[in-house]
Design an enzyme around this catalytic site. Sequence first.
Site, mmCIF file in Angstrom:
data_model
loop_
_atom_site.group_PDB
_atom_site.id
_atom_site.type_symbol
_atom_site.label_atom_id
_atom_site.label_comp_id
_atom_site.label_asym_id
_atom_site.label_seq_id
_atom_site.Cartn_x
_atom_site.Cartn_y
_atom_site.Cartn_z
ATOM 1 N N TYR A 72 -8.529 8.602 10.565
ATOM 2 C CA TYR A 72 -8.093 8.916 11.998
ATOM 3 C C TYR A 72 -9.022 9.880 12.643
ATOM 4 O O TYR A 72 -8.349 10.084 13.806
ATOM 5 C CB TYR A 72 -6.658 9.228 11.830
ATOM 6 N N PHE B 122 2.720 9.753 3.168
ATOM 7 C CA PHE B 122 2.976 9.555 4.805
ATOM 8 C C PHE B 122 3.258 8.073 5.157
ATOM 9 O O PHE B 122 3.671 8.161 6.137
ATOM 10 C CB PHE B 122 1.736 10.196 5.497
ATOM 11 N N ASP B 123 3.113 7.275 4.342
ATOM 12 C CA ASP B 123 3.486 5.734 4.746
ATOM 13 C C ASP B 123 3.451 4.885 3.095
ATOM 14 O O ASP B 123 2.739 5.317 2.291
ATOM 15 C CB ASP B 123 2.515 5.227 5.492
ATOM 16 N N PHE C 245 -5.524 5.875 -0.341
ATOM 17 C CA PHE C 245 -4.687 4.859 -0.418
ATOM 18 C C PHE C 245 -4.633 4.080 -1.667
ATOM 19 O O PHE C 245 -5.845 3.806 -2.016
ATOM 20 C CB PHE C 245 -5.098 3.840 0.862
ATOM 21 N N ILE D 70 -8.114 1.238 10.453
ATOM 22 C CA ILE D 70 -9.002 1.956 10.382
ATOM 23 C C ILE D 70 -10.398 1.596 9.599
ATOM 24 O O ILE D 70 -10.151 0.866 8.724
ATOM 25 C CB ILE D 70 -8.666 3.650 9.578
ATOM 26 N N TYR E 294 0.807 -1.323 0.167
ATOM 27 C CA TYR E 294 -0.018 -0.049 -0.096
ATOM 28 C C TYR E 294 0.823 1.269 0.071
ATOM 29 O O TYR E 294 2.085 1.188 0.321
ATOM 30 C CB TYR E 294 -0.906 0.088 1.353
#
Length: 235
Positions: free
Chosen positions: A207, A163-164, A224, A181, A153
């Site tokens: 979040y 961010f990830d 995502f 989540i 992902y």
Amino acid sequence: MKKISLLTIVAMVTAGIAFSSCDSKKSVSLKSDIDSVSYIIGASYGQGMRENIKTFPTPGNVNALISGFTNAANGDSIYLGMDMQAAQLFVQTYFQNLQTRIADETKAEGEKFLEENKGKSGVITTESGLQYKVITEGTGQKPSLEDTVKVHYVGKLLDGTQFDSSVERGEPATFPLTGVIPGWSQGVQLMPVGSKYIMWIPADLAYGMQPPTQLIKPNSTLEFEVELLEVMKAK
């Protein structure tokens, strides 16, 4: 403040560093070792302050910060006529109000994006408000909520800031679908193994007011890209 060891201070002073000649907006005359020690310790505090300012939701006023530091160090009046408790409450209230304002603005931006995005080709909006688009449709089994999945992902903000990313780390991630989540859990359950989807997750399915990193503002809508590699069925 970042601690600076006595050994470091001694080494810098004995090295005869010419602080008085360094480039600076405000020069200072250092005539003795204790002058140099004072400068180094002050510089250490300043470096810590600089890092703290970076965490402010909005740019801090460096000149005001320096003035407050100088007044406190000289023993002058420091809390703008307030006692310490009132000053702490003032700061706390400011950041709480700022956090709320930023969260409201961020949520409104996300809602506007989702409203515009839902009309785009290939975008599907679920009853919960989750949006997704199929990039590749797999042929394997779909996971259920009780299962654990292995995925690649990439997580991004709406402005494209990443961010990830398990892809960047070079290793797939494994998650129980009860431990992520809600938007993630809902979206992955729609995917047969071998699929790759892009998901847009509203703040209330992401979040909310408690993001896990400072890169994500409170109430952020997130994007995502998810590839479902494997489903490990719950026993």
